[in-house]
Design a protein around this motif. Structure first.
Motif, PDB file in Angstrom:
ATOM      1  N   GLN A  53      50.203  21.725   2.030  1.00 43.22           N
ATOM      2  CA  GLN A  53      50.149  22.921   2.882  1.00 43.22           C
ATOM      3  C   GLN A  53      51.402  23.767   2.663  1.00 43.22           C
ATOM      4  O   GLN A  53      51.311  24.992   2.529  1.00 43.22           O
ATOM      5  CB  GLN A  53      50.049  22.534   4.376  1.00 43.22           C
ATOM      6  CG  GLN A  53      48.658  22.088   4.818  1.00 43.22           C
ATOM      7  CD  GLN A  53      48.225  20.760   4.183  1.00 43.22           C
ATOM      8  OE1 GLN A  53      49.052  19.889   3.924  1.00 43.22           O
ATOM      9  NE2 GLN A  53      46.934  20.627   3.916  1.00 43.22           N
ATOM     10  N   THR A  57      51.541  27.644   1.043  1.00 40.29           N
ATOM     11  CA  THR A  57      52.180  28.796   1.680  1.00 40.29           C
ATOM     12  C   THR A  57      53.175  29.441   0.720  1.00 40.29           C
ATOM     13  O   THR A  57      53.251  30.665   0.591  1.00 40.29           O
ATOM     14  CB  THR A  57      52.927  28.341   2.966  1.00 40.29           C
ATOM     15  OG1 THR A  57      52.039  27.504   3.692  1.00 40.29           O
ATOM     16  CG2 THR A  57      53.389  29.487   3.810  1.00 40.29           C
ATOM     17  N   GLU A  60      51.429  31.394  -1.994  1.00 37.90           N
ATOM     18  CA  GLU A  60      50.901  32.691  -1.523  1.00 37.90           C
ATOM     19  C   GLU A  60      52.002  33.738  -1.520  1.00 37.90           C
ATOM     20  O   GLU A  60      51.766  34.918  -1.763  1.00 37.90           O
ATOM     21  CB  GLU A  60      50.326  32.534  -0.105  1.00 37.90           C
ATOM     22  CG  GLU A  60      48.912  31.950  -0.129  1.00 37.90           C
ATOM     23  CD  GLU A  60      48.524  31.326   1.193  1.00 37.90           C
ATOM     24  OE1 GLU A  60      49.180  31.616   2.226  1.00 37.90           O
ATOM     25  OE2 GLU A  60      47.559  30.518   1.183  1.00 37.90           O
TER      26      GLU A  60
END
Ligand code: UDP
Ligand code: MG
Length: 304
Positions: A53, A57, A60
């Protein structure tokens, strides 16, 4: 580095949620500071914490970060292979995700590569934050491996290395299930050079190499170095046979010898079994790892 040349960092990570964000920042800072072109390829080796996760992030936010996710924990060595397989860059820097391999050293490593070396490997001059036992077994391991190997394997060098595209493509021709990458890099040949560095303690988290994993790695390395271990046991058995003859001549008690030689026979059987087990694993021809997710952009030639 000339503008046209590219470098991909290959960074395996397993349960590194505690600090992987920090690692991303530091690696990106190195890219910025040195004006590097390329990507940072993280391979999440089946983490069951938040590593994936956090990496998502980060990816991105910055397109230079590319991600591969294994469907489960397949191991550090094959994670490196997965990353290299997806890189088309001119160079790769292989480094741990816990910042024990200082990424800033890429500068010095690149200048050695420019002198014509296809593999520039880090030699651990000192190792901080590791137990005396780990340091001692590691030292012994490297030396024994070198004795058994048909080609020279650099002492005290781990996975931290800068490799050229040529070295990468030769390395990837080795299609072995139980592997020790540093042994395969030596098998590759080409021009190689070591450079000494101080290996700092982990910046965060704990080592993922427990005794079981380290033993497996050591066995894989010895198995890969051919039949030498079996030969070593055979020579020892010959020596023992002579010794037992001497004991007989001097009518000394041979009980301890009997126990010892039985142990040796068992060791020889175990070693043979160990090769057979590896043959079996290899003959199943299952892929060495399974990728369940890929995150990367589709522009340029460095895509994952
Ligand atoms: N690692 C991995 N898969 C594993 C174990 C470790 O990808 O099954 C990664 C880990 O996240 C780290 C690197 O391999 O980036 C080296 O592991 P670690 O730091 O635990 O080893 P040590 O430095 O203690 O030998
Ligand atoms: Mg480490």
């Amino acid at each position: 580095m000339p503008d046209c040349e590219t470098i991909d960092f290959i960074v395996p990570a397993y349960n590194e949620a505690e600090g992987i964000g920090k690692t991303c920042e530091r690696l990106l800072a190195v890219f910025d500071k040195l004006g590097l072109h390329g990507s940072i390829i993280f391979i999440d080796d089946g983490s069951d914490d938040d590593t994936w996760q956090i990496l998502k992030t980060q990816a991105e936010k910055d397109l230079r970060i590319k991600l591969l996710r294994f469907s489960r924990n397949f191991g550090h060595q094959v994670a490196i292979v997965a990353g290299l397989t997806r890189s088309k860059a001119d160079y790769n820097l292989i480094l741990d995700s816990d910042l024990q391999d200082p990424p800033e050293l890429v500068d010095r490593m690149m200048s050695l590569a420019k002198q014509g070396y296809d593999v520039v490997y880090g030699v651990r001059e000192s190792r901080q934050g590791e137990t005396a036992m780990k340091k001692m077994t590691a030292k012994l391991f490297y030396r024994l491996l070198n004795i058994f190997s048909p080609y020279s394997i650099p002492l005290d060098a781990g996975d931290f290395r800068l490799v050229s595209a040529k070295a990468r493509s030769l390395f990837l021709q080795a299609d072995e299930t139980a592997r020790l990458n540093r042994e395969i890099w030596s098998w590759v040949g080409l021009k190689q050079i070591g450079f000494a560095y101080h290996r700092p303690s982990r910046v965060f988290g704990k080592s993922k190499y427990n005794w079981k994993r380290m033993l497996k790695l050591a066995f894989d390395g010895f198995a890969a170095s051919g039949a030498a271990p079996v030969l070593a046991v055979a020579v020892a058995a010959g020596g023992l046979f002579l010794l037992s003859g001497l004991f007989l001549i001097f009518s000394a008690p041979v009980y301890s010898m009997v126990t010892f030689s039985s142990a040796l026979v068992l060791a020889a059987i175990a070693i043979a079994g160990f090769y057979i087990a590896r043959l079996y694993t290899q003959s199943r021809r299952r892929p060495d790892y399974l990728i369940s997710e890929i995150i990367g952009t589709n522009n340029g030639n460095n895509q994952v």
